[in-house]
Design a protein around this motif. Sequence first.
Motif, PDB file in Angstrom:
ATOM      1  N   ASN A  11      -5.303  -5.839  -7.792  1.00 32.63           N
ATOM      2  CA  ASN A  11      -6.470  -5.675  -8.656  1.00 32.63           C
ATOM      3  C   ASN A  11      -6.772  -4.207  -8.926  1.00 32.63           C
ATOM      4  O   ASN A  11      -7.176  -3.832 -10.032  1.00 32.63           O
ATOM      5  N   LEU A  12      -6.573  -3.357  -7.916  1.00 32.31           N
ATOM      6  CA  LEU A  12      -6.789  -1.925  -8.119  1.00 32.31           C
ATOM      7  C   LEU A  12      -5.765  -1.356  -9.095  1.00 32.31           C
ATOM      8  O   LEU A  12      -6.098  -0.523  -9.943  1.00 32.31           O
ATOM      9  N   LYS A  13      -4.525  -1.812  -8.990  1.00 33.37           N
ATOM     10  CA  LYS A  13      -3.514  -1.342  -9.936  1.00 33.37           C
ATOM     11  C   LYS A  13      -3.827  -1.834 -11.339  1.00 33.37           C
ATOM     12  O   LYS A  13      -3.684  -1.090 -12.322  1.00 33.37           O
ATOM     13  N   LYS A  14      -4.288  -3.075 -11.425  1.00 34.87           N
ATOM     14  CA  LYS A  14      -4.649  -3.650 -12.725  1.00 34.87           C
ATOM     15  C   LYS A  14      -5.787  -2.882 -13.377  1.00 34.87           C
ATOM     16  O   LYS A  14      -5.834  -2.713 -14.595  1.00 34.87           O
ATOM     17  N   ALA A  15      -6.718  -2.362 -12.549  1.00 33.85           N
ATOM     18  CA  ALA A  15      -7.873  -1.620 -13.080  1.00 33.85           C
ATOM     19  C   ALA A  15      -7.455  -0.308 -13.730  1.00 33.85           C
ATOM     20  O   ALA A  15      -8.180   0.231 -14.575  1.00 33.85           O
ATOM     21  N   GLY A  16      -6.306   0.236 -13.322  1.00 37.50           N
ATOM     22  CA  GLY A  16      -5.753   1.382 -14.021  1.00 37.50           C
ATOM     23  C   GLY A  16      -6.199   2.750 -13.559  1.00 37.50           C
ATOM     24  O   GLY A  16      -5.821   3.751 -14.165  1.00 37.50           O
ATOM     25  N   ASN A  17      -6.994   2.843 -12.491  1.00 42.70           N
ATOM     26  CA  ASN A  17      -7.431   4.144 -11.981  1.00 42.70           C
ATOM     27  C   ASN A  17      -6.619   4.471 -10.739  1.00 42.70           C
ATOM     28  O   ASN A  17      -6.925   4.021  -9.636  1.00 42.70           O
ATOM     29  N   ASP A  18      -5.576   5.276 -10.902  1.00 42.12           N
ATOM     30  CA  ASP A  18      -4.681   5.571  -9.781  1.00 42.12           C
ATOM     31  C   ASP A  18      -5.387   6.269  -8.628  1.00 42.12           C
ATOM     32  O   ASP A  18      -5.014   6.090  -7.468  1.00 42.12           O
ATOM     33  N   ASP A  19      -6.409   7.068  -8.934  1.00 41.47           N
ATOM     34  CA  ASP A  19      -7.101   7.798  -7.872  1.00 41.47           C
ATOM     35  C   ASP A  19      -7.839   6.866  -6.920  1.00 41.47           C
ATOM     36  O   ASP A  19      -8.084   7.221  -5.760  1.00 41.47           O
ATOM     37  N   LYS A  20      -8.218   5.695  -7.384  1.00 36.16           N
ATOM     38  CA  LYS A  20      -8.941   4.745  -6.525  1.00 36.16           C
ATOM     39  C   LYS A  20      -8.000   3.799  -5.777  1.00 36.16           C
ATOM     40  O   LYS A  20      -8.453   2.983  -4.978  1.00 36.16           O
ATOM     41  N   THR A  59       3.429   3.977 -11.824  1.00 36.86           N
ATOM     42  CA  THR A  59       2.497   4.586 -12.776  1.00 36.86           C
ATOM     43  C   THR A  59       2.646   6.101 -12.715  1.00 36.86           C
ATOM     44  O   THR A  59       3.341   6.647 -11.853  1.00 36.86           O
ATOM     45  N   GLU A  60       1.946   6.785 -13.600  1.00 34.93           N
ATOM     46  CA  GLU A  60       1.968   8.251 -13.565  1.00 34.93           C
ATOM     47  C   GLU A  60       1.392   8.755 -12.246  1.00 34.93           C
ATOM     48  O   GLU A  60       1.856   9.759 -11.690  1.00 34.93           O
ATOM     49  N   GLY A  61       0.382   8.046 -11.733  1.00 36.95           N
ATOM     50  CA  GLY A  61      -0.196   8.426 -10.447  1.00 36.95           C
ATOM     51  C   GLY A  61       0.799   8.252  -9.310  1.00 36.95           C
ATOM     52  O   GLY A  61       0.858   9.068  -8.387  1.00 36.95           O
ATOM     53  N   ASP A  62       1.580   7.169  -9.364  1.00 34.67           N
ATOM     54  CA  ASP A  62       2.622   6.954  -8.355  1.00 34.67           C
ATOM     55  C   ASP A  62       3.621   8.105  -8.372  1.00 34.67           C
ATOM     56  O   ASP A  62       3.976   8.674  -7.327  1.00 34.67           O
ATOM     57  N   LYS A  63       4.084   8.442  -9.558  1.00 33.83           N
ATOM     58  CA  LYS A  63       5.099   9.482  -9.693  1.00 33.83           C
ATOM     59  C   LYS A  63       4.582  10.826  -9.202  1.00 33.83           C
ATOM     60  O   LYS A  63       5.308  11.580  -8.528  1.00 33.83           O
ATOM     61  N   LYS A  64       3.323  11.124  -9.504  1.00 32.94           N
ATOM     62  CA  LYS A  64       2.740  12.397  -9.078  1.00 32.94           C
ATOM     63  C   LYS A  64       2.633  12.461  -7.564  1.00 32.94           C
ATOM     64  O   LYS A  64       2.964  13.474  -6.939  1.00 32.94           O
ATOM     65  N   GLY A  99     -13.908   0.883  -4.577  1.00 28.81           N
ATOM     66  CA  GLY A  99     -13.689   2.315  -4.670  1.00 28.81           C
ATOM     67  C   GLY A  99     -14.482   3.135  -3.671  1.00 28.81           C
ATOM     68  O   GLY A  99     -14.371   4.368  -3.645  1.00 28.81           O
ATOM     69  N   ARG A 100     -15.265   2.478  -2.805  1.00 27.04           N
ATOM     70  CA  ARG A 100     -16.117   3.199  -1.855  1.00 27.04           C
ATOM     71  C   ARG A 100     -15.430   3.500  -0.535  1.00 27.04           C
ATOM     72  O   ARG A 100     -15.861   4.382   0.211  1.00 27.04           O
ATOM     73  N   VAL A 101     -14.373   2.751  -0.214  1.00 32.33           N
ATOM     74  CA  VAL A 101     -13.711   2.881   1.087  1.00 32.33           C
ATOM     75  C   VAL A 101     -12.618   3.948   0.999  1.00 32.33           C
ATOM     76  O   VAL A 101     -11.750   3.895   0.131  1.00 32.33           O
ATOM     77  N   LEU A 102     -12.660   4.913   1.911  1.00 34.02           N
ATOM     78  CA  LEU A 102     -11.687   6.003   1.894  1.00 34.02           C
ATOM     79  C   LEU A 102     -10.428   5.679   2.705  1.00 34.02           C
ATOM     80  O   LEU A 102      -9.351   6.170   2.390  1.00 34.02           O
ATOM     81  N   GLY A 103     -10.580   4.882   3.762  1.00 39.72           N
ATOM     82  CA  GLY A 103      -9.424   4.553   4.580  1.00 39.72           C
ATOM     83  C   GLY A 103      -9.595   3.208   5.253  1.00 39.72           C
ATOM     84  O   GLY A 103     -10.726   2.771   5.498  1.00 39.72           O
ATOM     85  N   TYR A 104      -8.490   2.549   5.547  1.00 35.97           N
ATOM     86  CA  TYR A 104      -8.545   1.274   6.264  1.00 35.97           C
ATOM     87  C   TYR A 104      -7.199   1.012   6.920  1.00 35.97           C
ATOM     88  O   TYR A 104      -6.179   1.608   6.553  1.00 35.97           O
ATOM     89  N   PHE A 105      -7.203   0.116   7.913  1.00 35.16           N
ATOM     90  CA  PHE A 105      -5.954  -0.359   8.511  1.00 35.16           C
ATOM     91  C   PHE A 105      -5.791  -1.831   8.177  1.00 35.16           C
ATOM     92  O   PHE A 105      -6.686  -2.643   8.431  1.00 35.16           O
ATOM     93  N   SER A 106      -4.637  -2.183   7.636  1.00 36.63           N
ATOM     94  CA  SER A 106      -4.289  -3.582   7.368  1.00 36.63           C
ATOM     95  C   SER A 106      -2.796  -3.673   7.157  1.00 36.63           C
ATOM     96  O   SER A 106      -2.124  -2.677   6.871  1.00 36.63           O
ATOM     97  N   TYR A 107      -2.298  -4.898   7.283  1.00 35.17           N
ATOM     98  CA  TYR A 107      -0.924  -5.165   6.873  1.00 35.17           C
ATOM     99  C   TYR A 107      -0.932  -5.479   5.384  1.00 35.17           C
ATOM    100  O   TYR A 107      -1.889  -6.062   4.860  1.00 35.17           O
ATOM    101  N   SER A 108       0.143  -5.120   4.699  1.00 32.51           N
ATOM    102  CA  SER A 108       0.157  -5.213   3.236  1.00 32.51           C
ATOM    103  C   SER A 108      -0.142  -6.622   2.751  1.00 32.51           C
ATOM    104  O   SER A 108      -0.823  -6.808   1.729  1.00 32.51           O
ATOM    105  N   TRP A 109       0.344  -7.631   3.470  1.00 27.81           N
ATOM    106  CA  TRP A 109       0.155  -9.006   3.014  1.00 27.81           C
ATOM    107  C   TRP A 109      -1.306  -9.454   3.150  1.00 27.81           C
ATOM    108  O   TRP A 109      -1.712 -10.427   2.527  1.00 27.81           O
ATOM    109  N   GLN A 110      -2.105  -8.740   3.942  1.00 26.91           N
ATOM    110  CA  GLN A 110      -3.524  -9.084   4.049  1.00 26.91           C
ATOM    111  C   GLN A 110      -4.309  -8.633   2.828  1.00 26.91           C
ATOM    112  O   GLN A 110      -5.350  -9.208   2.516  1.00 26.91           O
TER     113      GLN A 110
END
Length: 560
Positions: A317-326, A458-463, A299-310
């Motif tokens: 894991n972030l989706k599993k954690a349930g905090n859409d803002d992170k 998720t609700e975060g996705d929809k928003k 949750g500390r990193v604000l931006g990064y460049f990567s390909y999705s498969w990386q």
Amino acid sequence: MLKSRIMTAGLALVLAATLAGCGNSNNSSDSAANSTTDQGKEDNAAVTYKYFSFGGPKKQVLGSETMIGKELQTQTGVDWNIEYLVGDGDTKAGVMIASGDYPDIIDSSGQMAKLMEAGAFIPLDDLIEKYGPNIKRVYGPYFDKFRQKDGKIYFFPYGANIGYLSEPNFQTGFYIQRSVLKEFNYPKITTLDEYFDLIKQYKEKHPQIEGKDTIGFATLAGEQGSFYTLQNPAMHLAGSPNDGSSIIDMKTHEAKLVAGSEYQKRWIGKLNEANAEGLVDPESFTMNKDQYLAKLTSGRVLGYFSYSWQVGDATNNLKKAGNDDKRYVSLPIVFDKGTKDQYIDPPGFVNNYGVGITVKAKDPVRIIKYFDNLLKEENQILVQWGIKDQSYAVDENGRFTYANDEQRQMHEDPEKSMKFGFDYFNYSWPRYGNASVLQDGNAYGPGSQPEVATFSYTEGDKKLLAAYGVKTFSELFSNPDERSWFPAWSIALEQGSPQQMFITKADDLQRNHLPSMILDTPANFGKNWDDYMNQLNKLDKKTYEDFITQKVQDRVAGKW
């Protein structure tokens, strides 16, 4: 680089040149194929073969320990001891070639050229003709795209189907944490300057997250096999898809090297500027993939460049954690307003990566029959969708979807996905292409099925989607322009050729210069860039560019 860059030679080149003649020639491959044509008769007898992948990394596993692997074993009697690369790919390939000790099959990833030159694989044409009706059905239209110079087929590329099918949840490239967008009321940002300005503003307001320093921007450039993550953004920012080391002119089809271009200078210069402002994580150039993924999930990193498969494990894991803002969302970032982004790949065919049967395979007939069975449509559904009512459902219209979160988690939860077998069986095997459509009209895999995309939001996705006036994440990006040569990174370079030696030296120069250029003070950037260019200009760039240009023009003319 799985699907991403032309891999370069190292120790394996020396070893291959020295030892390629020691019993591993193409003639011995022919003999291996011929000597096994009467094998594979006891198709119901239980056997276990060795599968080695230069991709990954994933945990070593016995295929039958997964639900998919067990089902395929029940059908065929064949099990797999599946092992993935740990460490440097060039070194591992060199050791294999030097010893001649190969597993039964190899998923080559970027090591195909060296393995082919060493005679690691047997020709498959006779086996396909005798035992491969499904192989011919799936790959037949594309055989001429991956036959080798001797006219024979030695491996199966990762997927057969040239076309474009929208992936509703497409994400790749410049990611930004959703909390940053939320903080500033979901602004529309399209340029690199806007991207870093927004990150800077948020970091100034939130210098720490959960008691630890906020990281403005990170990338995965610490591992040699992932250094392209620092090299490739320049071409994307210029409005080009991932064509490897070059940008291809849409009209003339001329290839121009990205290294040393004004695009690279502008990209690296921006990182140098951002680093001076405390936005770039210096560990981007030293950390390994596990450390990188751990940072993204912190949750500390604000931006990064990567390909999705990386970053799939971090994403899930972030989706599993349930905090859409992170969680993160990628945006179509380019250098200048008005530039059409091309992050979504156009239709293409990768003909220099694949999985082949080695000269040490105990029973090529049994293995080719396994491959053919895998390409039955019901088994392609198995490896992509899983088992009906366990990992997917079918609605009243016959459309594949998820009936509940448990089914969704079978695909998205890293541990459950591994246990079910998706992580092991749904990619680096003979397979349909991602653009394939099943006979009943369903998408080949969940990633291209609209019903799955909307179910998973998720609700975060929809928003977030509502804030940007779109219904799916892919709508944030431009559709790809047609490029009949795509991808240029799949153009094979012969080991020891002037082109291969050039790109090896050019990559080495970039690894030596780009990180230090970024981390030095902006006052020194001009001098550092000139030093880099002086060394790069000593190399024979024209020979490389002319070669890629000719190969691209050949492909445009239909000659692969």
